[in-house]
Scaffold this motif. Structure first.
Motif, PDB file in Angstrom:
ATOM      1  N   PHE A  59      13.095  10.211  42.710  1.00  0.00           N
ATOM      2  CA  PHE A  59      13.678   9.862  44.010  1.00  0.00           C
ATOM      3  C   PHE A  59      13.216   8.473  44.452  1.00  0.00           C
ATOM      4  CE2 PHE A  59      13.296   9.772  48.645  1.00  0.00           C
ATOM      5  CZ  PHE A  59      14.581  10.104  49.043  1.00  0.00           C
ATOM      6  N   ASP A  60      11.919   8.218  44.342  1.00  0.00           N
ATOM      7  CA  ASP A  60      11.391   6.902  44.729  1.00  0.00           C
ATOM      8  C   ASP A  60      11.960   5.799  43.854  1.00  0.00           C
ATOM      9  OD1 ASP A  60       9.869   7.864  46.826  1.00  0.00           O
ATOM     10  OD2 ASP A  60       8.065   8.135  45.614  1.00  0.00           O
ATOM     11  N   ARG A  61      12.088   6.064  42.552  1.00  0.00           N
ATOM     12  CA  ARG A  61      12.614   5.044  41.637  1.00  0.00           C
ATOM     13  C   ARG A  61      14.050   4.674  42.007  1.00  0.00           C
ATOM     14  NH1 ARG A  61      15.849   4.441  37.547  1.00  0.00           N
ATOM     15  NH2 ARG A  61      16.439   6.644  37.494  1.00  0.00           N
ATOM     16  N   LEU A  62      14.882   5.682  42.263  1.00  0.00           N
ATOM     17  CA  LEU A  62      16.275   5.415  42.617  1.00  0.00           C
ATOM     18  C   LEU A  62      16.380   4.732  43.974  1.00  0.00           C
ATOM     19  CD1 LEU A  62      17.819   8.781  41.393  1.00  0.00           C
ATOM     20  CD2 LEU A  62      18.373   6.517  40.489  1.00  0.00           C
ATOM     21  N   TYR A 113      21.414   5.335  46.162  1.00  0.00           N
ATOM     22  CA  TYR A 113      20.907   6.157  47.269  1.00  0.00           C
ATOM     23  C   TYR A 113      21.415   7.592  47.138  1.00  0.00           C
ATOM     24  CZ  TYR A 113      18.879   2.454  50.235  1.00  0.00           C
ATOM     25  OH  TYR A 113      18.087   1.470  50.759  1.00  0.00           O
ATOM     26  N   ARG A 114      22.704   7.750  46.873  1.00  0.00           N
ATOM     27  CA  ARG A 114      23.261   9.097  46.789  1.00  0.00           C
ATOM     28  C   ARG A 114      22.710   9.855  45.581  1.00  0.00           C
ATOM     29  NH1 ARG A 114      24.819  11.365  51.412  1.00  0.00           N
ATOM     30  NH2 ARG A 114      26.178  10.012  52.617  1.00  0.00           N
ATOM     31  N   GLU A 115      22.460   9.154  44.481  1.00  0.00           N
ATOM     32  CA  GLU A 115      21.821   9.801  43.340  1.00  0.00           C
ATOM     33  C   GLU A 115      20.443  10.320  43.732  1.00  0.00           C
ATOM     34  OE1 GLU A 115      21.713   7.766  39.535  1.00  0.00           O
ATOM     35  OE2 GLU A 115      23.499   6.636  40.082  1.00  0.00           O
ATOM     36  N   ALA A 116      19.710   9.518  44.482  1.00  0.00           N
ATOM     37  CA  ALA A 116      18.378   9.926  44.927  1.00  0.00           C
ATOM     38  C   ALA A 116      18.464  11.142  45.839  1.00  0.00           C
ATOM     39  CB  ALA A 116      17.680   8.767  45.650  1.00  0.00           C
TER      40      ALA A 116
END
Length: 618
Positions: free
Chosen positions: A108-111, A131-134
């Motif tokens: 999540f942080d990486r994305l 953002y939506r991928e995260a």
């Protein structure tokens, strides 16, 4: 170690080599989470004890920690993992060594960081994708059900991090001209977090750009009321400034045109044959989804079937096309369930997922032709090649979906006619439809009628939104609130959100307010979310004869067809038909042994005096 993945952005889950690994008891999950969130760093046994038990650590806590570590290693080993290389003893403590992608919170942080870099380079469309991928990594409340002081702190930290990322994403999407699509999501978020002025501002902007200026100003008025009541302050300068800009119709607030592809994207040479577009239109999942486990599994199996199972010759066996309908009364959680199921099975639909809100309970339901145009664009159809008529668009839509594994979610359908052109025919696609009525004319492969939550699920729902410790401290009052809400998810969400926004209230005090039937519907309102508003929308759609019968039947909270016939002064067969029509409209619960029951909140609404509605359907 490659192959080991730990998920903490929801209930704690562990997978190793494609197999689920039992995470064990709540305390064992707390030990695992404490190490996972500090992956690569040594945590001593004493530190683990403080993180998991705090001041209530048992005298033999060292042995307890060793036992949990041993059981975790055994579980990983049983799944085929190298436990000794993953969960290591080092420097007087323990460390969890995870490969890249081994922790969803780190992913999540990486994305999110990648999205931020795109944003800094003025690449908003690419930033939104990241953002939506995260955000899609979240499957519920972080560390759901995990005990201990560290889990409490991490839950709060991760929730705040998610909201910050969501704020940034929504702001960019507004700038990309997505205001109409975002209104519903922002309304729910502002109701869930009524003290966050940033969300209020985004909602005001989206409403204004969607041509709903009065509603935008009402959001500001509600924010002012809540802030004054809860913390004794006025809205901040940014929100006040936005209100003034809306009042004077500031041209700078005008809707933005959808963003064009970035220069870097347009510079890529065209391939001789373009790859098919893979849409990913599913809305975000709610973090506090509660209950419905049996329904989720049943619908997921019906939609995905054997998708992805290798065939005898190594080919993939696709399930037959499926149409699943989810029906139920107003506020029973049909959309929330549909989104959870769709996100659960989306991996089986490798060619994409389409979603449309059909606005079936609104005065102006979505036009099938407009929905098809949106679907065709998502599937890569160029604007200049868009067919003009609805029937022609439906033909093109079915052609594009032929043989493709796509999930189509049609949310809030009014009737079968609205759906006629939106079904993909005999392709490998699957369809999930939600509606108040059962839509039996579709001949679905599975029809699910949602009822109320159980008492336990209702209290769990309150806990997930209003805070577990707060609800657990007053269990009798929590039961009373769940009962006053009739165990209806919409009412429970409003009640829990209202409690969360008013930390000075005791649970018992709010339960007392809900006991008064004359004020209950008025109390079940927070921000732009209100049970009565949804009931009023459903009432407006009733034909005149049903609307006239409703208050007379509501005086009999439970009735049979003969009792309804006596109350209405009509023959018994006609009364039976009328009760069935009210059931299909979601205003009456399905009969048990021939007796029909009103939901308490529907009954209270039906008994309210009201002027005849000239727009009532005949």
């Amino acid at each position: 170690m490659a192959g080991l993945r730990i998920c903490v952005l929801g209930p704690v889950r562990v997978r190793c080599g494609g197999r689920d690994v039992p995470a064990g008891s709540g305390q064992r999950q707390a030990v695992l989470a404490a190490l996972a969130l500090r992956a690569g760093h040594v945590v001593t046994a004493d530190a683990l004890a403080g993180l998991v038990w705090g001041e209530s650590a048992p005298a033999s806590v060292g042995a307890v920690v060793r036992n949990h570590i041993s059981k975790l290693r055994a579980a990983v080993g049983a799944a085929g993992g190298d436990a000794a290389a993953v969960l290591v003893s080092r420097g007087g403590g323990y460390a969890l060594d995870l490969a890249d992608g081994g922790l969803d919170a780190a992913e999540f942080d990486r994305l999110a960081d990648a999205a931020r870099r795109h944003r800094e380079r003025d690449e908003p469309a690419e930033a939104v994708l990241r953002y939506r991928e995260a955000l899609a990594l979240w499957t519920g409340t972080a560390l759901s059900g995990v005990p201990g002081p560290d889990a409490d702190r991490q839950r709060e930290r991760l929730a705040e991090r998610r909201l910050t990322v969501l704020d940034d994403c929504l702001e960019l999407e507004l700038g990309l001209g997505e205001h109409a699509r975002l209104v519903e999501e922002l309304t729910a978020l502002a109701a869930e977090h009524p003290l966050r002025e940033g969300l209020r501002g985004l909602l005001m902007t989206a409403l204004y750009r969607a041509g709903r200026q009065a509603e935008a100003l009402e959001v500001f008025a509600d924010a002012r009321r809540v802030l004054a009541a809860e913390v004794g302050v006025e809205p901040g300068p940014e929100l006040r400034g936005l209100q003034r800009r809306i009042l004077r119709a500031d041209p700078g607030l005008a809707p933005r045109a959808p963003a064009r592809p970035s220069a870097s994207a347009s510079a890529v040479p065209s391939a001789p044959v373009a790859a098919p577009a893979v849409p990913a239109q599913l809305p975000p999942d709610v973090g506090d989804f509660t209950g419905r486990a049996a329904e989720v599994e049943l619908i997921a199996n019906a939609l995905a079937g054997d998708a992805g199972r290798p065939g005898a010759a190594g080919a993939v066996v696709l399930a037959d096309a499926a149409v699943v309908t989810v029906s139920g009364a107003v506020g029973v959680g049909k959309t929330t369930l549909a989104v959870r199921v769709a996100r659960t099975v989306r991996g089986a639909f490798v060619d994409g997922q389409l979603y449309a809100d059909l606005n079936g309970t609104r005065d102006e339901p979505a036009e099938p032709g407009s929905v098809l145009a949106g679907f065709l664009r998502a599937l890569g159809e160029p604007a200049e090649g868009m067919p003009d008529g609805t029937a022609e668009r439906a033909q093109r839509y079915r052609t594009l979906l032929a043989g493709r594994r796509v999930l189509v979610v049609l949310d809030g359908a009014r009737d079968e006619e609205q759906l006629r052109h939106l079904l993909p025919g005999g392709s490998a696609a699957a369809v999930l439809v939600t509606a108040r009525s059962g839509l039996t004319g579709l001949a679905p492969s599975l029809a699910v009628r949602l009822g109320r939550l159980t008492p336990g699920e209702s209290v769990e729902f309150l806990s997930a939104v209003a805070g577990r410790s707060r609800i657990a401290a007053e269990p009798a009052a929590a039961d009373a609130i769940a009962a006053a809400c009739g165990r209806l998810p919409l009412a429970l969400r409003v009640a829990a959100t209202k409690l969360a926004a008013r930390p000075a209230w005791s649970v018992a005090a709010f339960a007392d307010r809900l006991r008064d039937e004359h004020r209950r519907l008025g109390e079940l309102r927070v921000g732009g979310l209100a049970v009565e508003t949804e009931l009023r929308r459903s009432h407006r759609l009733l034909p005149a004869d049903l609307a006239a019968a409703l208050p007379r039947l509501a005086a009999l909270p439970v009735c049979s067809a003969p009792e309804a016939a006596a109350a209405l002064g009509v023959p018994e067969p006609a009364a039976g038909v009328l009760l069935e029509r009210l059931t299909a409209a979601g205003m009456v619960d399905a009969p048990v042994r021939g007796r029909y029951a009103f939901h308490d909140l529907v009954r209270l609404f039906a008994l309210q005096p009201r002027e005849p509605d000239p727009s009532q359907r005949v």
